[in-house]
Design a protein around this motif. Structure first.
Motif, PDB file in Angstrom:
ATOM      1  N   PHE A 209      79.116  55.261  53.390  1.00 61.15           N
ATOM      2  CA  PHE A 209      79.209  54.020  54.161  1.00 61.15           C
ATOM      3  C   PHE A 209      80.658  53.573  54.317  1.00 61.15           C
ATOM      4  O   PHE A 209      81.117  53.248  55.422  1.00 61.15           O
ATOM      5  N   LEU A 210      81.421  53.561  53.221  1.00 56.75           N
ATOM      6  CA  LEU A 210      82.822  53.134  53.289  1.00 56.75           C
ATOM      7  C   LEU A 210      83.665  54.117  54.112  1.00 56.75           C
ATOM      8  O   LEU A 210      84.578  53.702  54.842  1.00 56.75           O
ATOM      9  N   THR A 211      83.378  55.397  53.982  1.00 56.78           N
ATOM     10  CA  THR A 211      84.110  56.394  54.781  1.00 56.78           C
ATOM     11  C   THR A 211      83.847  56.183  56.267  1.00 56.78           C
ATOM     12  O   THR A 211      84.763  56.281  57.105  1.00 56.78           O
ATOM     13  N   PHE A 212      82.614  55.871  56.618  1.00 59.10           N
ATOM     14  CA  PHE A 212      82.270  55.598  58.015  1.00 59.10           C
ATOM     15  C   PHE A 212      83.006  54.365  58.526  1.00 59.10           C
ATOM     16  O   PHE A 212      83.562  54.366  59.636  1.00 59.10           O
ATOM     17  N   LEU A 213      83.023  53.290  57.723  1.00 58.72           N
ATOM     18  CA  LEU A 213      83.733  52.075  58.141  1.00 58.72           C
ATOM     19  C   LEU A 213      85.224  52.339  58.337  1.00 58.72           C
ATOM     20  O   LEU A 213      85.846  51.815  59.269  1.00 58.72           O
ATOM     21  N   SER A 214      85.794  53.159  57.463  1.00 56.91           N
ATOM     22  CA  SER A 214      87.218  53.457  57.573  1.00 56.91           C
ATOM     23  C   SER A 214      87.514  54.324  58.790  1.00 56.91           C
ATOM     24  O   SER A 214      88.477  54.080  59.523  1.00 56.91           O
ATOM     25  N   ALA A 215      86.673  55.322  59.017  1.00 57.57           N
ATOM     26  CA  ALA A 215      86.926  56.241  60.141  1.00 57.57           C
ATOM     27  C   ALA A 215      86.754  55.549  61.491  1.00 57.57           C
ATOM     28  O   ALA A 215      87.468  55.858  62.449  1.00 57.57           O
ATOM     29  N   THR A 216      85.812  54.635  61.594  1.00 59.26           N
ATOM     30  CA  THR A 216      85.572  53.942  62.866  1.00 59.26           C
ATOM     31  C   THR A 216      86.415  52.681  63.010  1.00 59.26           C
ATOM     32  O   THR A 216      86.297  52.006  64.047  1.00 59.26           O
ATOM     33  N   ARG A 217      87.241  52.356  62.006  1.00 69.54           N
ATOM     34  CA  ARG A 217      88.050  51.130  62.023  1.00 69.54           C
ATOM     35  C   ARG A 217      87.179  49.923  62.337  1.00 69.54           C
ATOM     36  O   ARG A 217      87.498  49.058  63.168  1.00 69.54           O
ATOM     37  N   TRP A 218      86.069  49.852  61.601  1.00 74.19           N
ATOM     38  CA  TRP A 218      85.052  48.829  61.862  1.00 74.19           C
ATOM     39  C   TRP A 218      85.605  47.415  61.693  1.00 74.19           C
ATOM     40  O   TRP A 218      85.233  46.505  62.436  1.00 74.19           O
ATOM     41  N   PHE A 219      86.476  47.211  60.738  1.00 73.43           N
ATOM     42  CA  PHE A 219      86.974  45.865  60.448  1.00 73.43           C
ATOM     43  C   PHE A 219      87.840  45.305  61.569  1.00 73.43           C
ATOM     44  O   PHE A 219      87.997  44.094  61.671  1.00 73.43           O
ATOM     45  N   ALA A 220      88.401  46.164  62.408  1.00 76.07           N
ATOM     46  CA  ALA A 220      89.195  45.670  63.529  1.00 76.07           C
ATOM     47  C   ALA A 220      88.310  45.102  64.629  1.00 76.07           C
ATOM     48  O   ALA A 220      88.715  44.182  65.355  1.00 76.07           O
ATOM     49  N   ASP A 221      87.110  45.656  64.785  1.00 76.23           N
ATOM     50  CA  ASP A 221      86.180  45.171  65.808  1.00 76.23           C
ATOM     51  C   ASP A 221      84.774  45.269  65.239  1.00 76.23           C
ATOM     52  O   ASP A 221      83.998  46.159  65.591  1.00 76.23           O
ATOM     53  N   PRO A 222      84.398  44.349  64.356  1.00 74.56           N
ATOM     54  CA  PRO A 222      83.139  44.484  63.621  1.00 74.56           C
ATOM     55  C   PRO A 222      81.920  44.135  64.458  1.00 74.56           C
ATOM     56  O   PRO A 222      82.011  43.535  65.534  1.00 74.56           O
ATOM     57  N   GLY A 223      80.764  44.508  63.945  1.00 78.52           N
ATOM     58  CA  GLY A 223      79.484  44.220  64.571  1.00 78.52           C
ATOM     59  C   GLY A 223      78.389  44.952  63.815  1.00 78.52           C
ATOM     60  O   GLY A 223      78.668  45.900  63.070  1.00 78.52           O
ATOM     61  N   LEU A 224      77.153  44.534  63.981  1.00 80.13           N
ATOM     62  CA  LEU A 224      76.035  45.177  63.300  1.00 80.13           C
ATOM     63  C   LEU A 224      75.312  46.166  64.206  1.00 80.13           C
ATOM     64  O   LEU A 224      75.122  47.319  63.838  1.00 80.13           O
ATOM     65  N   GLY A 225      74.913  45.737  65.389  1.00 76.88           N
ATOM     66  CA  GLY A 225      74.183  46.617  66.287  1.00 76.88           C
ATOM     67  C   GLY A 225      72.689  46.611  65.999  1.00 76.88           C
ATOM     68  O   GLY A 225      72.243  46.237  64.909  1.00 76.88           O
ATOM     69  N   THR A 226      71.921  47.063  66.974  1.00 76.77           N
ATOM     70  CA  THR A 226      70.462  47.026  66.866  1.00 76.77           C
ATOM     71  C   THR A 226      69.946  47.905  65.731  1.00 76.77           C
ATOM     72  O   THR A 226      69.000  47.537  65.022  1.00 76.77           O
ATOM     73  N   VAL A 227      70.568  49.073  65.526  1.00 73.00           N
ATOM     74  CA  VAL A 227      70.087  49.999  64.493  1.00 73.00           C
ATOM     75  C   VAL A 227      70.227  49.386  63.110  1.00 73.00           C
ATOM     76  O   VAL A 227      69.277  49.386  62.305  1.00 73.00           O
ATOM     77  N   VAL A 228      71.402  48.832  62.810  1.00 75.90           N
ATOM     78  CA  VAL A 228      71.620  48.230  61.491  1.00 75.90           C
ATOM     79  C   VAL A 228      70.731  47.006  61.309  1.00 75.90           C
ATOM     80  O   VAL A 228      70.150  46.795  60.228  1.00 75.90           O
ATOM     81  N   ILE A 229      70.611  46.189  62.349  1.00 79.23           N
ATOM     82  CA  ILE A 229      69.733  45.020  62.256  1.00 79.23           C
ATOM     83  C   ILE A 229      68.301  45.460  61.977  1.00 79.23           C
ATOM     84  O   ILE A 229      67.595  44.866  61.148  1.00 79.23           O
ATOM     85  N   GLY A 230      67.851  46.526  62.651  1.00 82.03           N
ATOM     86  CA  GLY A 230      66.499  47.024  62.428  1.00 82.03           C
ATOM     87  C   GLY A 230      66.284  47.517  61.007  1.00 82.03           C
ATOM     88  O   GLY A 230      65.268  47.206  60.370  1.00 82.03           O
TER      89      GLY A 230
END
Length: 502
Positions: A209-230
């Motif tokens: 999970f942390l590797t994914f957040l780092s690779a996608t630079r999630w913190f610069a443009d965060p969001g959950l999305g339908t999949v995570v909400i589901g």
């Protein structure tokens, strides 16, 4: 019940009246309210002193001044401060700022602290219990002003700098993954092999999970999305059903899953509908969510309709909160650019002269609330954790709990319906005092973070020897203590039918 409330209010009025006399006299005798004017050298010094003296009634004895203030209070007039400003307006602004600051922090500290304390009691003498105890004592021992400064440095200044290139370093991923694995391993009940399996799965999931957040630079443009909400919604449905009804009953599970499914489907279209809403519109949508979930519970609950309604409503509310959080996170990138890459604030309750849509204004308030809320939660969390753990351990050793287990009741029923309700009786007193206390403001927190709340109003009144703001502060906090204690007594009778207020 009515006789009890009337008797308690009557006694409280006389206690508050006696306390107001003491507070007023002590404030009036604490210094010279004209000291700053006496040091002026201007030609209008005498005129300013005369105006302030008339405004504060300094030409009459203190007992007469108190009676004049009391007469104004009984007529609904809190008077003016020494600068001629209405104390009612000052009190309204200060109370609003304080409630905004401390209510969310207090509620979150209660929910998290009580939950962790109960889990710690159920896992007594486990690694999780020892870790929670150790961390609770550390948090309780931390000076609030030092903690606030550390939060400013590392959660605001350093984090704002890191957001320019939000890549998580591998050592950080390793440490956080190990902590996650240890937490899940400590929470697991069973053999050593089961705990090691939980540790490995928890650590691996956290690392991915942390590797994914780092690779996608999630913190610069965060969001959950339908999949995570589901995923979170359906996980909530299963967890809530297991807690309030048990997974062996199909009706509550189907109702909760239906609520999660409807919420997930709506999460794909709601961002387009919630472009710039108002709080009233969101509250209306929340009521609609509750109504729909109640209908799902009745329709799918079968013989367990009450449990199905509870599971469905809680799942729907959590899913609605996830949709709200997703919309808020989607606005973070634009808000960060407007803040010149420094979105986490360190002082004040809002950005001066900031204008934007609903989501940006909400983010502005949230980022200003983040640090003081974290400080208050960390300090209060230890108290609730220790009290709830001790109370739960005492209840779990009672005869009626052993009898419930001997009758063959499921462990969930024993914990939720028998132990938890009685274990909350001692915590009720702590909650009542805490709520009443926070109304008076978090003086140290407000000072460190530049928050103009009740504590700031009280300190300013004492510093300037101005009784009117001090008395307004005392009336609100004293009244809050009386009301909260009375509500605690009434709640005792609800939690324990053996208690009769009559």
């Amino acid at each position: 019940m009515i006789a009890f409330i009337a008797r308690r209010l009557g006694i409280s009025v006389f206690v508050l009246l006696a306390a107001t006399i003491i507070i007023y006299v002590m404030t009036a005798l604490s210094g010279d309210p004209l000291a700053d004017l006496r040091q002026e050298q201007g030609p209008d010094r005498e005129e300013k002193m005369r105006v302030r003296s008339e405004r504060m009634n300094l030409d009459v004895p203190i007992p007469v001044r108190y009676l004049q203030w009391l007469g104004g209070l009984l007529s609904g007039d809190l008077g003016v401060n020494r600068e001629g400003q209405s104390v009612a307006i000052i009190l309204g602004n200060a109370l609003s700022a304080t409630l905004q600051l401390v209510v969310a922090a207090t509620v979150m500290a209660m929910l998290i602290g009580i939950t962790v304390g109960i889990i710690s009691a159920l896992r007594q003498y486990s690694g999780f219990d020892y870790t929670v105890t150790f961390m609770a004592f550390i948090a309780f021992s931390l000076p609030l002003f030092w903690l606030a400064v550390m939060l400013k440095q590392y959660i605001a200044i350093e984090f704002n700098t890191w957001l320019r290139d939000p890549v998580i370093d591998p050592p950080v991923i390793v440490v956080v993954s190990l902590i996650s694995g240890l937490t899940w391993g400590a929470l697991t009940v069973g053999t050593q092999k089961a705990r090691l399996t939980s540790f490995a799965i928890g650590a691996a999931v956290a690392a991915v999970f942390l590797t994914f957040l780092s690779a996608t630079r999630w913190f610069a443009d965060p969001g959950l999305g339908t999949v995570v909400i589901g995923l979170l919604a359906f996980g909530t449905a299963v967890g809530v059903t297991a807690l309030f009804a048990g997974l062996q009953y199909r009706g509550p599970l189907y109702a909760a899953l239906a609520a999660a499914g409807v919420g997930t489907a709506l999460s794909a279209v709601m961002p387009g509908l919630l472009v710039d809403p108002t709080w009233l519109e969101l509250f209306g949508l929340l009521l609609l969510t509750v109504a729909v979930c109640v209908g799902l519970g009745y329709a799918l609950g079968g013989l367990q309709r009450r449990q199905a309604v509870t599971a469905s409503v809680l799942t729907g509310v959590v899913t609605a909160g996830l949709i709200f959080m997703d919309a808020l996170l989607n606005a973070f990138s634009a808000y960060s650019r407007r803040m010149r890459g420094r979105p986490i604030a360190t002082i004040g309750s809002n950005t001066p002269n900031f204008r934007g849509d609903f989501w940006q204004l909400t983010l502005d308030s949230a980022t200003h609330l983040l640090l003081p809320t974290m400080a208050l939660i960390l300090i209060s969390l230890a108290t609730y954790t220790r009290y709830s753990r001790a109370s739960m351990l005492e209840v779990m050793n009672q005869d009626y709990v052993r009898t419930a287990r001997a009758k063959g009741l499921p462990e969930r029923t024993v914990i939720v319906k028998h132990a938890f309700r009685n274990g909350m009786i001692p915590i009720t007193t702590l909650i009542a005092f805490d709520f009443a206390g926070v109304i008076g403001g978090a003086v140290v927190t407000e000072s460190v973070f530049g928050w103009k709340g009740m504590g700031n109003m009280f300190l300013e009144g004492l510093r300037t020897v101005d009784p009117a703001p001090v008395m307004a502060f005392f009336i609100v906090t004293g009244g809050a203590i009386v009301i909260c204690n009375m509500l605690a007594d009434i709640l005792y009778a609800y939690l324990d039918p053996r208690i009769r207020l009559s």
